[in-house]
Design a protein around this motif. Structure first.
Motif, PDB file in Angstrom:
ATOM      1  N   ILE A  24       0.836  -1.199   0.000  1.00 45.95           N
ATOM      2  CA  ILE A  24       0.000   0.000   0.000  1.00 45.95           C
ATOM      3  C   ILE A  24       0.871   1.250   0.000  1.00 45.95           C
ATOM      4  CG2 ILE A  24      -1.658   1.321   1.382  1.00 45.95           C
ATOM      5  CD1 ILE A  24      -2.883  -1.448   2.140  1.00 45.95           C
ATOM      6  N   GLY A  25       1.990   1.210   0.716  1.00 42.53           N
ATOM      7  CA  GLY A  25       2.919   2.340   0.718  1.00 42.53           C
ATOM      8  C   GLY A  25       3.438   2.643  -0.684  1.00 42.53           C
ATOM      9  N   GLU A  26       3.760   1.609  -1.439  1.00 37.58           N
ATOM     10  CA  GLU A  26       4.213   1.803  -2.821  1.00 37.58           C
ATOM     11  C   GLU A  26       3.075   2.327  -3.694  1.00 37.58           C
ATOM     12  OE1 GLU A  26       7.319   1.599  -4.137  1.00 37.58           O
ATOM     13  OE2 GLU A  26       7.894   1.397  -2.040  1.00 37.58           O
ATOM     14  N   HIS A  27       1.876   1.836  -3.471  1.00 36.27           N
ATOM     15  CA  HIS A  27       0.721   2.277  -4.251  1.00 36.27           C
ATOM     16  C   HIS A  27       0.427   3.757  -3.990  1.00 36.27           C
ATOM     17  CE1 HIS A  27      -2.901   1.892  -6.595  1.00 36.27           C
ATOM     18  NE2 HIS A  27      -3.640   2.325  -5.582  1.00 36.27           N
ATOM     19  N   ILE A  28       0.569   4.188  -2.750  1.00 32.23           N
ATOM     20  CA  ILE A  28       0.332   5.588  -2.394  1.00 32.23           C
ATOM     21  C   ILE A  28       1.270   6.502  -3.186  1.00 32.23           C
ATOM     22  CG2 ILE A  28       0.565   7.288  -0.537  1.00 32.23           C
ATOM     23  CD1 ILE A  28      -0.417   5.071   1.396  1.00 32.23           C
ATOM     24  N   LYS A  29       2.506   6.077  -3.355  1.00 31.19           N
ATOM     25  CA  LYS A  29       3.465   6.883  -4.121  1.00 31.19           C
ATOM     26  C   LYS A  29       3.021   7.041  -5.572  1.00 31.19           C
ATOM     27  CE  LYS A  29       7.381   5.264  -1.381  1.00 31.19           C
ATOM     28  NZ  LYS A  29       8.579   4.421  -1.398  1.00 31.19           N
ATOM     29  N   LYS A  30       2.430   5.981  -6.136  1.00 30.05           N
ATOM     30  CA  LYS A  30       2.019   5.998  -7.542  1.00 30.05           C
ATOM     31  C   LYS A  30       0.766   6.827  -7.769  1.00 30.05           C
ATOM     32  CE  LYS A  30       4.067   1.533  -8.507  1.00 30.05           C
ATOM     33  NZ  LYS A  30       3.831   0.124  -8.815  1.00 30.05           N
ATOM     34  N   ILE A  31      -0.090   6.951  -6.761  1.00 27.31           N
ATOM     35  CA  ILE A  31      -1.352   7.670  -6.942  1.00 27.31           C
ATOM     36  C   ILE A  31      -1.396   8.945  -6.104  1.00 27.31           C
ATOM     37  CG2 ILE A  31      -2.605   5.557  -7.524  1.00 27.31           C
ATOM     38  CD1 ILE A  31      -3.955   5.856  -4.682  1.00 27.31           C
ATOM     39  N   ALA A  32      -0.264   9.535  -5.852  1.00 31.55           N
ATOM     40  CA  ALA A  32      -0.171  10.690  -4.952  1.00 31.55           C
ATOM     41  C   ALA A  32      -1.130  11.822  -5.325  1.00 31.55           C
ATOM     42  CB  ALA A  32       1.256  11.206  -4.914  1.00 31.55           C
ATOM     43  N   ASP A  33      -1.397  12.020  -6.605  1.00 31.98           N
ATOM     44  CA  ASP A  33      -2.261  13.117  -7.038  1.00 31.98           C
ATOM     45  C   ASP A  33      -3.735  12.720  -7.084  1.00 31.98           C
ATOM     46  OD1 ASP A  33      -0.056  14.769  -7.321  1.00 31.98           O
ATOM     47  OD2 ASP A  33       0.256  14.179  -9.400  1.00 31.98           O
ATOM     48  N   ASP A  34      -4.035  11.477  -6.815  1.00 33.37           N
ATOM     49  CA  ASP A  34      -5.412  10.982  -6.826  1.00 33.37           C
ATOM     50  C   ASP A  34      -6.073  11.280  -5.480  1.00 33.37           C
ATOM     51  OD1 ASP A  34      -7.693   9.190  -6.557  1.00 33.37           O
ATOM     52  OD2 ASP A  34      -6.863   8.019  -8.208  1.00 33.37           O
ATOM     53  N   ASN A  42      -4.715   6.472   5.085  1.00 30.47           N
ATOM     54  CA  ASN A  42      -5.358   6.092   6.345  1.00 30.47           C
ATOM     55  C   ASN A  42      -5.270   4.592   6.577  1.00 30.47           C
ATOM     56  OD1 ASN A  42      -6.052   8.739   6.842  1.00 30.47           O
ATOM     57  ND2 ASN A  42      -8.093   8.553   5.970  1.00 30.47           N
ATOM     58  N   LEU A  43      -5.489   3.813   5.523  1.00 34.85           N
ATOM     59  CA  LEU A  43      -5.383   2.354   5.628  1.00 34.85           C
ATOM     60  C   LEU A  43      -3.957   1.954   6.001  1.00 34.85           C
ATOM     61  CD1 LEU A  43      -6.443  -0.528   5.287  1.00 34.85           C
ATOM     62  CD2 LEU A  43      -6.067  -0.283   2.825  1.00 34.85           C
ATOM     63  N   TYR A  44      -2.984   2.597   5.391  1.00 35.01           N
ATOM     64  CA  TYR A  44      -1.575   2.333   5.677  1.00 35.01           C
ATOM     65  C   TYR A  44      -1.286   2.520   7.170  1.00 35.01           C
ATOM     66  CZ  TYR A  44       3.514   2.953   5.435  1.00 35.01           C
ATOM     67  OH  TYR A  44       4.865   2.846   5.638  1.00 35.01           O
ATOM     68  N   HIS A  45      -1.787   3.601   7.720  1.00 35.01           N
ATOM     69  CA  HIS A  45      -1.541   3.880   9.144  1.00 35.01           C
ATOM     70  C   HIS A  45      -2.291   2.914  10.056  1.00 35.01           C
ATOM     71  CE1 HIS A  45       1.043   7.273   8.533  1.00 35.01           C
ATOM     72  NE2 HIS A  45       0.193   7.753   7.658  1.00 35.01           N
ATOM     73  N   ARG A  46      -3.496   2.505   9.670  1.00 32.42           N
ATOM     74  CA  ARG A  46      -4.228   1.518  10.473  1.00 32.42           C
ATOM     75  C   ARG A  46      -3.505   0.184  10.472  1.00 32.42           C
ATOM     76  NH1 ARG A  46      -8.682   3.895   7.852  1.00 32.42           N
ATOM     77  NH2 ARG A  46      -8.968   2.076   6.521  1.00 32.42           N
ATOM     78  N   LEU A  47      -2.947  -0.202   9.336  1.00 26.60           N
ATOM     79  CA  LEU A  47      -2.188  -1.453   9.269  1.00 26.60           C
ATOM     80  C   LEU A  47      -0.948  -1.382  10.147  1.00 26.60           C
ATOM     81  CD1 LEU A  47      -2.425  -2.360   5.495  1.00 26.60           C
ATOM     82  CD2 LEU A  47      -3.382  -3.660   7.396  1.00 26.60           C
ATOM     83  N   GLY A  48      -0.370  -0.206  10.255  1.00 29.32           N
ATOM     84  CA  GLY A  48       0.825  -0.034  11.095  1.00 29.32           C
ATOM     85  C   GLY A  48       0.523  -0.295  12.565  1.00 29.32           C
TER      86      GLY A  48
END
Length: 51
Positions: A24-34, A42-48
Protein backbone atom coordinates in the motif's frame (compact mmCIF):
# COMPACT_ATOMS: atom_id res chain seq x y z
CA UNK A 1 -23.41 -31.56 22.56
CA UNK A 2 -21.23 -28.47 22.91
CA UNK A 3 -23.16 -25.21 22.43
CA UNK A 4 -20.08 -23.01 22.87
CA UNK A 5 -19.34 -21.11 19.66
CA UNK A 6 -16.00 -22.00 18.12
CA UNK A 7 -13.37 -19.32 17.91
CA UNK A 8 -12.77 -18.16 14.36
CA UNK A 9 -9.30 -18.55 12.93
CA UNK A 10 -7.27 -15.56 11.84
CA UNK A 11 -7.36 -14.83 8.14
CA UNK A 12 -4.06 -12.93 8.01
CA UNK A 13 -0.77 -13.59 9.76
CA UNK A 14 1.32 -10.90 11.41
CA UNK A 15 3.72 -11.07 8.47
CA UNK A 16 0.83 -10.46 6.06
CA UNK A 17 0.13 -7.06 7.64
CA UNK A 18 3.71 -5.98 6.99
CA UNK A 19 3.49 -7.09 3.38
CA UNK A 20 0.18 -5.31 2.85
CA UNK A 21 1.55 -2.15 4.45
CA UNK A 22 4.58 -2.26 2.12
CA UNK A 23 2.40 -2.77 -0.97
CA UNK A 24 0.00 0.00 0.00
CA UNK A 25 2.92 2.34 0.72
CA UNK A 26 4.21 1.80 -2.82
CA UNK A 27 0.72 2.28 -4.25
CA UNK A 28 0.33 5.59 -2.39
CA UNK A 29 3.46 6.88 -4.12
CA UNK A 30 2.02 6.00 -7.54
CA UNK A 31 -1.35 7.67 -6.94
CA UNK A 32 -0.17 10.69 -4.95
CA UNK A 33 -2.26 13.12 -7.04
CA UNK A 34 -5.41 10.98 -6.83
CA UNK A 35 -8.01 12.04 -4.22
CA UNK A 36 -8.19 8.38 -3.11
CA UNK A 37 -4.60 8.56 -1.88
CA UNK A 38 -5.87 9.93 1.45
CA UNK A 39 -7.98 6.80 1.96
CA UNK A 40 -5.00 4.57 1.17
CA UNK A 41 -2.85 6.61 3.53
CA UNK A 42 -5.36 6.09 6.35
CA UNK A 43 -5.38 2.35 5.63
CA UNK A 44 -1.58 2.33 5.68
CA UNK A 45 -1.54 3.88 9.14
CA UNK A 46 -4.23 1.52 10.47
CA UNK A 47 -2.19 -1.45 9.27
CA UNK A 48 0.83 -0.03 11.09
CA UNK A 49 -1.06 -0.27 14.37
CA UNK A 50 -1.88 -3.93 13.74
CA UNK A 51 1.43 -5.39 12.83
Amino acid sequence: MNDTPQRSRAVFSTEDFGLMKEAIGEHIKKIADDPRSAKFSNLYHRLGRLG
